[in-house]
Scaffold this motif. Structure first.
Motif, mmCIF file in Angstrom:
data_model
loop_
_atom_site.group_PDB
_atom_site.id
_atom_site.type_symbol
_atom_site.label_atom_id
_atom_site.label_comp_id
_atom_site.label_asym_id
_atom_site.label_seq_id
_atom_site.Cartn_x
_atom_site.Cartn_y
_atom_site.Cartn_z
ATOM 1 N N PRO A 149 0.813 -1.232 0.000
ATOM 2 C CA PRO A 149 0.000 0.000 0.000
ATOM 3 C C PRO A 149 0.836 1.268 0.000
ATOM 4 N N ASN B 37 -5.288 -3.791 1.054
ATOM 5 C CA ASN B 37 -6.132 -3.025 1.974
ATOM 6 C C ASN B 37 -5.296 -2.497 3.148
ATOM 7 N N PRO B 38 -5.127 -1.157 3.288
ATOM 8 C CA PRO B 38 -4.234 -0.662 4.344
ATOM 9 C C PRO B 38 -4.882 -0.584 5.719
ATOM 10 N N VAL C 75 -3.113 -0.650 9.769
ATOM 11 C CA VAL C 75 -3.104 0.486 10.703
ATOM 12 C C VAL C 75 -3.614 0.050 12.068
ATOM 13 N N VAL D 299 3.239 -4.715 31.867
ATOM 14 C CA VAL D 299 2.491 -4.678 33.137
ATOM 15 C C VAL D 299 2.390 -6.081 33.734
ATOM 16 N N VAL E 18 -14.751 0.357 3.124
ATOM 17 C CA VAL E 18 -14.153 1.617 3.583
ATOM 18 C C VAL E 18 -12.823 1.896 2.902
ATOM 19 N N SER E 19 -12.041 0.831 2.675
ATOM 20 C CA SER E 19 -10.666 1.065 2.251
ATOM 21 C C SER E 19 -10.509 1.673 0.860
ATOM 22 N N TYR F 128 -9.765 5.318 1.225
ATOM 23 C CA TYR F 128 -8.403 5.634 1.661
ATOM 24 C C TYR F 128 -7.413 5.450 0.525
ATOM 25 N N MET G 160 0.116 4.778 2.329
ATOM 26 C CA MET G 160 -1.267 4.852 2.823
ATOM 27 C C MET G 160 -1.367 4.530 4.296
ATOM 28 N N VAL G 161 -0.530 3.603 4.774
ATOM 29 C CA VAL G 161 -0.611 3.231 6.189
ATOM 30 C C VAL G 161 -0.280 4.436 7.071
ATOM 31 N N VAL H 217 -3.184 7.045 6.960
ATOM 32 C CA VAL H 217 -4.346 6.681 7.770
ATOM 33 C C VAL H 217 -3.992 6.740 9.253
ATOM 34 N N LEU H 218 -2.787 6.310 9.600
ATOM 35 C CA LEU H 218 -2.408 6.256 11.019
ATOM 36 C C LEU H 218 -2.295 7.645 11.625
ATOM 37 N N ARG I 225 -6.861 8.916 11.139
ATOM 38 C CA ARG I 225 -7.206 8.328 12.440
ATOM 39 C C ARG I 225 -6.204 8.757 13.500
ATOM 40 N N ASP J 294 -7.058 7.998 17.154
ATOM 41 C CA ASP J 294 -6.774 6.618 17.538
ATOM 42 C C ASP J 294 -5.345 6.484 18.054
ATOM 43 N N GLU K 60 -3.781 5.486 21.722
ATOM 44 C CA GLU K 60 -2.745 4.472 21.897
ATOM 45 C C GLU K 60 -1.607 5.002 22.758
ATOM 46 N N VAL L 207 -2.552 4.849 26.271
ATOM 47 C CA VAL L 207 -2.434 3.483 26.802
ATOM 48 C C VAL L 207 -0.995 3.181 27.208
ATOM 49 N N ILE L 208 -0.036 3.570 26.351
ATOM 50 C CA ILE L 208 1.369 3.298 26.672
ATOM 51 C C ILE L 208 1.786 4.071 27.917
ATOM 52 N N ALA M 253 0.423 2.340 30.938
ATOM 53 C CA ALA M 253 1.165 1.113 31.231
ATOM 54 C C ALA M 253 2.512 1.437 31.869
#
Lengths: 126, 93, 81
Positions: free
Chosen positions: A61, A81-82, A86, A101, B37-38, B41, B54-55, B58-59, B63, B66, B70, B73-74, B77
């Motif tokens: 991708p 499909n990316p 992700v 943890v 959906v993809s 993108y 693309m990754v 989107v990352l 998004r 998102d 994350e 969360v790290i 932790a």
């Protein structure tokens, strides 16, 4: 029949991997072994999601000639499909956070009860 | 006890294998996951974000919230590890 | 995606997973888990998920193995099963 097996065999192997991790989580007595089983389980689920994004005859991708052909339409079926990639990047990082943890809690249990075996810990708690 | 664990594992695996019977084959370009959906993108990533990968787009662009979650969360932790493994001052607590 | 290559790596992955949970020494189990992570990384690079493969190689096979070795070093290597 052959098409059916070729299309499905890797899902079955992922389920075998998941069940190996699940057995280590519920069957082994050592706490580090349980954590290793949890790691195997999470990796198998991530592998399952990444394999959903595969397409036959598609490439990575990443747009190869993006800057040269600005106005050209992009074929959807030419790229993998990316979206699962992700989401699974996030899942890998969360996996390492849970591992850290869990290991910290395991070290504290060892410092208190001087053992990592579940049955000995349960005997010492009683 | 070992036999019981093995039975539970085999039953769970059989149910999951039964669940794969309705799934699309591996690498099927017309599977539902790659139709809905993809394509948005894949086709719009160059004109909307100007990133060939693309990754990454989107990352970190579509998004990004998102990824922010994350990071939370790290952080949580890491704080949990520090609180668990810090030196106790007077033997308890 | 190349099905033959995929099948070979999947067999290696399953062997590594079974070995990691059956071996008695915990340090050996952690090392086999590192090998498992690298095979998994190879598998994802073969499926086209290069970003996931990079992340797995650095985060899970690197940091995860280091964390597990540190935990085994601070506790014990022996295990009953």
């Amino acid at each position: 029949m052959v098409d059916f097996i070729v299309g499905k065999y890797n899902y079955w192997i992922y389920i075998v991997l998941m069940m190996i991790g699940f057995y280590a989580m519920i069957g082994k007595k050592n706490l580090i072994k349980k954590i290793i089983g949890m790691n195997i389980f999470q990796t198998a689920i991530i592998l399952f999601y990444v394999s959903i994004g595969c397409k036959k005859g598609a490439t990575l991708p990443i747009l190869g000639h993006a800057h040269g052909h600005a106005g050209q339409a992009i074929q959807t079926s030419a790229y993998i499909n990316p979206l699962p990639h992700v989401l699974m990047l996030t899942a890998i990082v969360v996996m390492v956070a849970t591992l850290g943890v869990a290991l910290a809690i395991g070290i504290m249990i060892y410092l208190k009860y001087n053992t990592l075996e579940e049955d000995e810990i349960l005997k010492a708690v009683k | 006890m070992k036999i019981l664990n093995l039975i539970v594992v085999v039953i769970t695996g059989a149910i999951l294998i039964y669940g794969t019977m309705d799934m699309p084959g591996w690498g099927d370009p017309d599977s539902p996951a790659s139709l809905h959906v993809s394509p948005r993108y894949i086709t719009k990533t160059m004109e909307e974000t100007a990133t060939p990968n693309m990754v990454t787009s989107v990352l970190a662009d579509y998004r990004a919230y998102d990824t922010l979650g994350e990071t939370t969360v790290i952080f949580t932790a890491g704080m949990a590890c520090i609180l668990l493994l810090r030196k106790r001052r007077n033997g308890h607590g | 995606m190349i099905p033959a290559f995929d099948l070979v790596i999947l067999i290696f992955v399953v062997i590594c997973a079974i070995a990691a949970i059956t071996v008695k020494d915990l340090l050996s189990a952690v090392m086999i888990l590192g090998a498992y992570s690298f095979f998994m990384c190879l598998m994802w690079a073969e499926m086209g998920a290069v970003d996931v493969a990079f992340t797995e190689a650095s985060v899970s096979a690197g940091i995860g193995t280091v964390l597990l070795i540190a935990a085994v070093y601070r506790t014990t290597r022996r295990s009953k099963d």
